[in-house]
Design a protein around this motif. Structure first.
Motif, PDB file in Angstrom:
ATOM      1  N   UNK B 212     126.049   4.611 -25.247  1.00  0.00           N
ATOM      2  CA  UNK B 212     125.848   4.743 -23.408  1.00  0.00           C
ATOM      3  C   UNK B 212     125.547   6.958 -23.758  1.00  0.00           C
ATOM      4  N   UNK B 213     124.744   7.334 -22.874  1.00  0.00           N
ATOM      5  CA  UNK B 213     124.121   8.565 -23.364  1.00  0.00           C
ATOM      6  C   UNK B 213     124.574   8.920 -22.150  1.00  0.00           C
ATOM      7  N   UNK B 214     125.056   8.303 -21.084  1.00  0.00           N
ATOM      8  CA  UNK B 214     125.829   8.926 -19.373  1.00  0.00           C
ATOM      9  C   UNK B 214     126.852   9.099 -19.716  1.00  0.00           C
ATOM     10  N   UNK B 215     127.199  10.542 -19.627  1.00  0.00           N
ATOM     11  CA  UNK B 215     128.672  11.451 -19.674  1.00  0.00           C
ATOM     12  C   UNK B 215     129.671  10.567 -18.168  1.00  0.00           C
ATOM     13  N   UNK B 216     128.902  10.257 -17.505  1.00  0.00           N
ATOM     14  CA  UNK B 216     130.007  10.260 -16.670  1.00  0.00           C
ATOM     15  C   UNK B 216     130.288   8.854 -16.111  1.00  0.00           C
ATOM     16  N   UNK B 217     129.823   7.796 -16.895  1.00  0.00           N
ATOM     17  CA  UNK B 217     129.568   6.150 -17.022  1.00  0.00           C
ATOM     18  C   UNK B 217     130.417   6.132 -17.885  1.00  0.00           C
ATOM     19  N   UNK B 218     130.574   7.233 -19.534  1.00  0.00           N
ATOM     20  CA  UNK B 218     131.641   7.113 -20.846  1.00  0.00           C
ATOM     21  C   UNK B 218     132.831   7.171 -19.973  1.00  0.00           C
ATOM     22  N   UNK B 219     133.080   8.444 -19.087  1.00  0.00           N
ATOM     23  CA  UNK B 219     134.089   8.927 -18.326  1.00  0.00           C
ATOM     24  C   UNK B 219     134.698   8.186 -16.889  1.00  0.00           C
ATOM     25  N   UNK B 220     134.446   7.595 -16.559  1.00  0.00           N
ATOM     26  CA  UNK B 220     134.059   6.449 -14.975  1.00  0.00           C
ATOM     27  C   UNK B 220     135.190   5.291 -16.142  1.00  0.00           C
ATOM     28  N   UNK B 221     134.350   4.636 -17.189  1.00  0.00           N
ATOM     29  CA  UNK B 221     135.039   3.690 -18.030  1.00  0.00           C
ATOM     30  C   UNK B 221     136.246   3.207 -19.215  1.00  0.00           C
ATOM     31  N   UNK B 222     135.798   4.007 -19.858  1.00  0.00           N
ATOM     32  CA  UNK B 222     136.692   3.949 -21.565  1.00  0.00           C
ATOM     33  C   UNK B 222     137.530   4.555 -21.343  1.00  0.00           C
ATOM     34  N   UNK B 223     138.478   4.502 -22.617  1.00  0.00           N
ATOM     35  CA  UNK B 223     140.179   4.994 -22.836  1.00  0.00           C
ATOM     36  C   UNK B 223     139.852   6.231 -23.842  1.00  0.00           C
ATOM     37  N   UNK B 224     138.967   6.485 -24.792  1.00  0.00           N
ATOM     38  CA  UNK B 224     138.179   7.401 -25.644  1.00  0.00           C
ATOM     39  C   UNK B 224     136.789   7.479 -25.356  1.00  0.00           C
ATOM     40  N   UNK B 225     135.691   8.619 -25.306  1.00  0.00           N
ATOM     41  CA  UNK B 225     134.931   8.764 -25.758  1.00  0.00           C
ATOM     42  C   UNK B 225     134.339   9.578 -27.332  1.00  0.00           C
ATOM     43  N   UNK B 226     133.345   8.498 -27.984  1.00  0.00           N
ATOM     44  CA  UNK B 226     133.218   9.415 -29.173  1.00  0.00           C
ATOM     45  C   UNK B 226     132.084   9.789 -29.083  1.00  0.00           C
ATOM     46  N   UNK B 227     132.011  11.213 -29.259  1.00  0.00           N
ATOM     47  CA  UNK B 227     130.643  12.134 -29.523  1.00  0.00           C
ATOM     48  C   UNK B 227     130.021  12.135 -30.760  1.00  0.00           C
ATOM     49  N   UNK B 228     128.639  12.030 -30.788  1.00  0.00           N
ATOM     50  CA  UNK B 228     128.019  11.744 -32.551  1.00  0.00           C
ATOM     51  C   UNK B 228     127.436  12.936 -32.277  1.00  0.00           C
ATOM     52  N   UNK B 229     126.859  13.807 -33.533  1.00  0.00           N
ATOM     53  CA  UNK B 229     126.354  14.774 -33.413  1.00  0.00           C
ATOM     54  C   UNK B 229     124.801  14.127 -33.960  1.00  0.00           C
ATOM     55  N   UNK B 230     123.887  15.091 -34.051  1.00  0.00           N
ATOM     56  CA  UNK B 230     122.513  15.223 -33.423  1.00  0.00           C
ATOM     57  C   UNK B 230     122.184  14.428 -35.548  1.00  0.00           C
ATOM     58  N   UNK B 231     121.671  13.486 -35.089  1.00  0.00           N
ATOM     59  CA  UNK B 231     121.136  12.435 -36.383  1.00  0.00           C
ATOM     60  C   UNK B 231     119.748  13.881 -37.210  1.00  0.00           C
ATOM     61  N   UNK B 232     119.431  13.518 -38.190  1.00  0.00           N
ATOM     62  CA  UNK B 232     119.613  12.597 -38.819  1.00  0.00           C
ATOM     63  C   UNK B 232     120.780  12.894 -39.839  1.00  0.00           C
ATOM     64  N   UNK B 233     122.010  12.726 -40.243  1.00  0.00           N
ATOM     65  CA  UNK B 233     122.889  12.207 -40.917  1.00  0.00           C
ATOM     66  C   UNK B 233     123.988  13.215 -39.837  1.00  0.00           C
TER      67      UNK B 233
END
Lengths: 283, 278
Positions: B212-233
């Motif tokens: 997802x790209x929606x922080x509220x959605x992630x907070x509402x639904x999930x147990x853990x949020x994996x936050x990724x740094x920008x690509x590349x790498x």
């Protein structure tokens, strides 16, 4: 009971007025304006025929001269002397056999080209060279092979029907959305079942576009082929009428050929809607 | 960040409740025309529990969808490995069913036939009557009884995604992979469908990985949020534990100060990464 009855009457009356208020626009768009177009065409014919009466019969003269053909489309008065309905049936039979055989060959070839790059590279140049060849150029070859008019005509229609169906089928197969294939892959569907359950239904609209173009061209070509081969058929009827200086019958044939072509396209369109469950695209 | 330390080849089903899905040193690189390669994902390590709902969040192009595709098997990692329930993943499989962002319903099949196609493919050991029962149950689960004989073209976006979810759940996957499942929906429909999916998940828990790209959605639904740094790498920048217990109520969550702390934390993380890129 009585009350119910009267309510029903009111409902029916309301429905009728509602329909009546809708009717004028519908009648104009679907009946009056098209009729106007035909009236214009007939007027143009009539005007030319009246000023240069040696060129062609007026619409009325043509109608009177063709009354026998129109009223008795299915007469049989001796060998070769058949009503226009029989001639039309003979031409349709050739077209449908040739077109059917063409579709049977073209759809699998199109599938092959759409699914395999090697097949595409091998067959594409051949198709690109043969596609622009006038189907009539195949007639001498066909006549040499078959030695008979009827199979030769069917062969020419067969060749004609191939190219648009092959090209459109290949296009449809190669442009099946990757999303659909991904669904099949996630479901672990074997490749051969993907062909029948995903790729074939997904490319049906393209296949039908190809079939419609093929059938349209086949119907154009059959008239020319029959002019050359003779025998029973609507094309030879045109040629024969011209030889007998009977231009009225040529006009009749033109109208019959046009309407038949329209009906053929309409039927394929209906089959497309029925098979694909989606509205047919206008081609 | 959680670093896997165990020898994963020997992970047994018995102790896999915490280590149900294991992503180990996964790297994905595409060759460039000039001979170099673009590294999209760089050394990703992640472990997901059997009943855990996790979200992967990051900016567009950070490779979060690619990671999901690699877990689904639709794409292959350049190096590294992924283990589900102790078995290595090499190709797509129905035990990791996808819910696609653009629904991916087959337009020539009705709602019922779309779900039935999946059931026919995966639950082929069932009798026709059982298959029909499974399809009916899942149509009812997403409230699509009235639309079951309709074609996808006749449905709204929200209804289409409900079919996508019903199709995914009907084949009883061990794990559900969702690629921005609510991304193409309007705000109202999105909220309603989030609630519905959460309801279903709270009733029958299983491993879920949602991009997802929606922080509220992630907070509402999930147990853990994996936050990724920008690509590349792109790497895993941070893992946010969401401490709320299930069943959750969005209204109650919004009244908690910690909800906003977490939300700001996540947004700050995304902002920080965005400015790095500029």
């Amino acid at each position: 009971m009585l009350l119910q009855f009267s309510i029903q009457i009111i409902l029916v009356a309301a429905q009728a007025t509602w329909r009546r208020s809708l009717r004028p626009a519908l009648v104009r768009d679907s009946v009056l304006l098209p009729l106007l177009g035909f009236a214009g065409l007939i007027f143009l014919w009539w005007a030319i025929a009246s000023f240069r009466s040696e060129l062609m019969p007026t619409p009325w003269q043509a109608l009177v001269a063709n009354l026998d053909y129109i009223l008795h489309p299915f007469y049989r008065r001796g060998p070769g002397n058949l009503g226009i309905g029989w001639l039309l049936a003979a031409s349709l039979r050739r077209v449908l056999i040739g077109f059917g055989l063409g579709a049977l060959v073209a759809i699998p070839i199109g599938f092959l080209i759409g699914m395999s790059r090697q097949a595409m590279l091998a067959l594409n140049p051949v198709i690109q060279i043969l596609k622009p060849v006038s189907p009539l150029a195949w007639l001498p070859i066909a006549l040499t092979i078959f030695n008979l008019a009827n199979p030769s005509a069917i062969f020419v229609i067969f060749i004609t029907s191939l190219w648009p169906t092959i090209i459109n089928t290949a296009l449809g197969v190669s442009s099946v959305s990757k999303d659909y294939i991904d669904v099949a892959r996630v479901l672990e569907m074997p490749r051969w079942r993907q062909v029948f359950k995903i790729i074939l239904p997904a490319s049906l609209p393209y296949i039908f576009t190809g079939l419609r173009i093929s059938l349209g061209i086949a119907w154009l070509v059959i008239v020319a082929v029959e002019m050359l081969t003779g025998g029973i058929g609507i094309g030879f009827f045109v040629w024969d009428s011209w030889n007998r200086l009977n231009l009225s019958s040529v006009f009749l044939a033109v109208i019959v050929i046009g309407i038949t072509g329209l009906v053929l396209d309409y039927i394929v369109g209906k089959i497309q809607v029925w098979v694909t469950h989606r509205p047919a695209s206008q081609t | 960040m959680i670093k896997p330390t165990a020898n994963f080849a020997n992970v047994q089903t018995a102790n896999s409740s915490k280590e149900f899905l294991v992503i180990e040193n996964v790297t994905k690189a595409y060759p460039k025309p000039n001979g170099d390669e673009t590294v999209v994902l760089d050394d990703i390590n992640l472990t997901i529990g059997e009943n855990e709902y996790i979200s992967i969040i990051g900016h567009s192009g950070c490779g979060k969808s690619t990671l999901l595709k690699i877990v689904s098997g639709l794409e292959r990692a350049t190096s590294g490995s992924i283990w589900l329930d102790g078995r290595e993943i090499r190709k797509p499989g129905a035990e990791r069913m996808m819910v696609f962002q653009h629904y991916s319903l087959l337009p020539w099949l009705t709602v019922r036939e779309n779900i039935r196609l999946a059931v026919d493919e995966v639950l082929d050991h069932l009798t026709p009557a059982d298959k029909r029962r499974v399809v009916d149950e899942h149509i009812a689960m997403v409230n699509l009884n009235a639309a079951s004989e309709k074609y996808p073209d006749e449905l709204s976006g929200g209804m289409k995604q409900r079919v996508g979810i019903a199709r995914a759940l009907a084949i009883r996957p061990k794990m559900l992979l969702m690629d921005e499942p609510f991304g193409a929906l309007d705000a109202l429909t999105r909220g309603r469908l989030q609630r519905q999916v959460l309801d279903i998940w709270e009733n029958q828990r299983q491993a879920v990985m949602m991009v997802t790209h929606d922080v509220d959605e992630a907070l509402y639904m999930s147990d853990r949020i994996i936050m990724m740094t920008n690509g590349p790498h792109a790497k895993i920048g941070e893992i946010l534990e969401v401490p709320f217990s299930h069943p959750r109520n969005l209204k109650e969550l919004r009244e908690l100060p910690i909800y906003y702390e977490l939300r700001n934390h996540a947004l700050n993380f995304l902002d920080r990464n965005f400015s790095q890129d500029e």
